[in-house]
Design an enzyme around this catalytic site. Structure first.
Site, PDB file in Angstrom:
ATOM      1  N   SER A   1      71.246  90.340  34.627  1.00 48.05           N
ATOM      2  CA  SER A   1      70.082  90.332  33.737  1.00 48.05           C
ATOM      3  C   SER A   1      69.525  88.922  33.725  1.00 48.05           C
ATOM      4  O   SER A   1      70.289  87.952  33.861  1.00 48.05           O
ATOM      5  CB  SER A   1      70.496  90.722  32.317  1.00 48.05           C
TER       6      SER A   1
ATOM      7  N   TYR B   1      76.130  89.188  25.329  1.00 46.19           N
ATOM      8  CA  TYR B   1      75.603  89.957  26.459  1.00 46.19           C
ATOM      9  C   TYR B   1      75.157  89.007  27.582  1.00 46.19           C
ATOM     10  O   TYR B   1      75.483  89.225  28.755  1.00 46.19           O
ATOM     11  CB  TYR B   1      74.420  90.808  25.983  1.00 46.19           C
TER      12      TYR B   1
HETATM   13  P1  NAP Z   1      70.507 102.414  29.355  1.00 44.59           P
HETATM   14  O1  NAP Z   1      69.181 103.097  29.442  1.00 44.59           O
HETATM   15  O2  NAP Z   1      71.056 102.078  28.014  1.00 44.59           O
HETATM   16  O3  NAP Z   1      71.567 103.315  30.149  1.00 44.59           O
HETATM   17  C1  NAP Z   1      72.892 102.890  30.186  1.00 44.59           C
HETATM   18  C2  NAP Z   1      73.711 103.864  31.001  1.00 44.59           C
HETATM   19  O4  NAP Z   1      75.044 103.361  31.062  1.00 44.59           O
HETATM   20  C3  NAP Z   1      73.782 105.241  30.395  1.00 44.59           C
HETATM   21  O5  NAP Z   1      73.833 106.174  31.454  1.00 44.59           O
HETATM   22  C4  NAP Z   1      75.125 105.212  29.648  1.00 44.59           C
HETATM   23  O6  NAP Z   1      75.736 106.489  29.572  1.00 44.59           O
HETATM   24  C5  NAP Z   1      75.932 104.337  30.575  1.00 44.59           C
HETATM   25  N1  NAP Z   1      77.053 103.660  29.943  1.00 44.59           N
HETATM   26  C6  NAP Z   1      77.049 102.832  28.877  1.00 44.59           C
HETATM   27  N2  NAP Z   1      78.290 102.382  28.630  1.00 44.59           N
HETATM   28  C7  NAP Z   1      79.085 102.948  29.568  1.00 44.59           C
HETATM   29  C8  NAP Z   1      80.474 102.886  29.840  1.00 44.59           C
HETATM   30  N3  NAP Z   1      81.295 102.141  29.084  1.00 44.59           N
HETATM   31  N4  NAP Z   1      80.942 103.601  30.885  1.00 44.59           N
HETATM   32  C9  NAP Z   1      80.140 104.359  31.653  1.00 44.59           C
HETATM   33  N5  NAP Z   1      78.818 104.454  31.441  1.00 44.59           N
HETATM   34  C10 NAP Z   1      78.308 103.762  30.404  1.00 44.59           C
HETATM   35  O7  NAP Z   1      70.516 101.054  30.194  1.00 44.59           O
HETATM   36  P2  NAP Z   1      69.493 100.471  31.293  1.00 44.59           P
HETATM   37  O8  NAP Z   1      68.416  99.752  30.563  1.00 44.59           O
HETATM   38  O9  NAP Z   1      69.163 101.488  32.303  1.00 44.59           O
HETATM   39  O10 NAP Z   1      70.429  99.319  31.913  1.00 44.59           O
HETATM   40  C11 NAP Z   1      71.196  99.513  33.082  1.00 44.59           C
HETATM   41  C12 NAP Z   1      71.770  98.165  33.488  1.00 44.59           C
HETATM   42  O11 NAP Z   1      70.717  97.232  33.668  1.00 44.59           O
HETATM   43  C13 NAP Z   1      72.720  97.553  32.444  1.00 44.59           C
HETATM   44  O12 NAP Z   1      73.782  96.910  33.095  1.00 44.59           O
HETATM   45  C14 NAP Z   1      71.834  96.544  31.744  1.00 44.59           C
HETATM   46  O13 NAP Z   1      72.588  95.480  31.179  1.00 44.59           O
HETATM   47  C15 NAP Z   1      70.956  96.085  32.892  1.00 44.59           C
HETATM   48  N6  NAP Z   1      69.702  95.494  32.424  1.00 44.59           N
HETATM   49  C16 NAP Z   1      68.783  96.229  31.731  1.00 44.59           C
HETATM   50  C17 NAP Z   1      67.623  95.622  31.282  1.00 44.59           C
HETATM   51  C18 NAP Z   1      66.570  96.357  30.487  1.00 44.59           C
HETATM   52  O14 NAP Z   1      65.652  95.703  29.961  1.00 44.59           O
HETATM   53  N7  NAP Z   1      66.618  97.677  30.378  1.00 44.59           N
HETATM   54  C19 NAP Z   1      67.398  94.268  31.552  1.00 44.59           C
HETATM   55  C20 NAP Z   1      68.355  93.557  32.264  1.00 44.59           C
HETATM   56  C21 NAP Z   1      69.490  94.173  32.702  1.00 44.59           C
HETATM   57  P3  NAP Z   1      75.641 107.418  28.262  1.00 44.59           P
HETATM   58  O15 NAP Z   1      74.180 107.643  28.006  1.00 44.59           O
HETATM   59  O16 NAP Z   1      76.357 108.657  28.648  1.00 44.59           O
HETATM   60  O17 NAP Z   1      76.282 106.621  27.158  1.00 44.59           O
END
Ligand code: NAP
Length: 249
Positions: A144, A158
């Protein structure tokens, strides 16, 4: 890496789900990991199968060693040799300053974001590295821009977890460079997904447009495109890279 099996952690929504659909369209069979939302994972698997690819949904907390070992065993048994891993599962916690946080929260964030990534990478490399008799492969980690900004007043825990992902990506890439496994990271900026609700700011992406040089948040599909490129043979000489997908932030 062409037309092979890829495991995506946290695939039930957001960036993981967008990556699954893109990779299915490019001919990959997929193991779709999720934590809680079985219905969302199954609905995604149905869309992958409609694209003509195989899909297996696997519930496992990436921080739970026994569950993760069982997940990799299922991938071996049901999809065959693993060629790619996307360490996408990640969490934030409520917006807070360090003096308002507790140790249980830090453990939750670090266990999921760091231990989960290390553990899945270890089990993947034991299958993919030529040192272990594998045929090579690629790992993409989700970092991130928080790793470079530090997220003060928001979630420094985080941010620290994602800084660890950057260091890990560089180190593991060099460890595996001569063993047929490439390791890279994507560093998203503010992307429109449900993750922001977990920090208590569901509208964060829309409200942050003004601090982003491109004046808009990113879409999950725009991050998926970078992940898919790093996984693909088009990135055959790229390892240890950390690719910002952040609208200039
Ligand atoms: P999201 O919409 O919250 O989705 C998270 C996913 O991870 C969901 O499928 C959730 O499953 C799963 N998950 C959470 N905890 C878990 C665990 N302990 N074991 C297995 N699965 C787990 O997140 P996102 O925004 O797509 O983010 C994906 C990645 O990108 C993350 O690593 C995040 O830190 C990174 N990121 C995101 C952003 C942003 O702005 N969105 C920015 C920078 C980096 P359930 O729904 O079944 O709980």
């Amino acid at each position: 890496m062409s037309k092979s099996t890829v495991l995506i952690t946290g695939a039930s929504r957001g960036i993981g789900a967008a990556t699954a659909l893109l990779l299915a369209g490019r001919g990959h069979d997929l193991a779709l990991n999720y934590r809680r939302d079985a219905a969302a994972a199954e609905a995604l698997a149905a869309r992958v199968r409609a694209l003509g690819r195989r899909a297996v949904t696997i519930a496992a907390d990436v921080a739970d060693e026994a569950a993760v070992r069982a997940m990799f065993d299922r991938v071996d048994a049901e999809l065959g040799p693993l060629a790619g891993l996307v360490n996408n599962a990640g969490i934030v916690a409520m917006k807070a300053r360090l003096d308002e946080m507790d140790v249980a929260r830090w453990r939750r964030v670090l266990d999921t974001n760091v231990i989960g990534t290390l553990l899945c990478s270890q089990l993947a490399l034991r299958r993919m590295s030529t040192r272990h008799g594998g045929r090579g492969g690629a790992i993409v980690n989700l970092s991130s821009v928080a790793a470079t900004l530090g997220s003060p007043g928001m979630y420094v825990d985080y941010a620290a977890s994602k800084g660890a992902i950057d260091s890990f990506t560089i180190g593991l890439a060099r460890e595996l460079a001569a063993e047929g496994v490439r390791v890279n990271a994507v560093r998203p900026g503010i992307i429109e997904t449900d993750i922001h609700a977990d920090s208590g700011e569901p509208d964060r992406a829309r409200q942050s447009a003004g601090v982003i040089p491109m004046q808009r948040p990113g879409r999950a599909e725009e991050v998926a495109a970078a992940i898919a490129w790093l996984l693909s043979d088009d990135a055959s000489y790229t390892t240890g890279a950390i690719l910002d997908v952040s609208g200039g932030r």
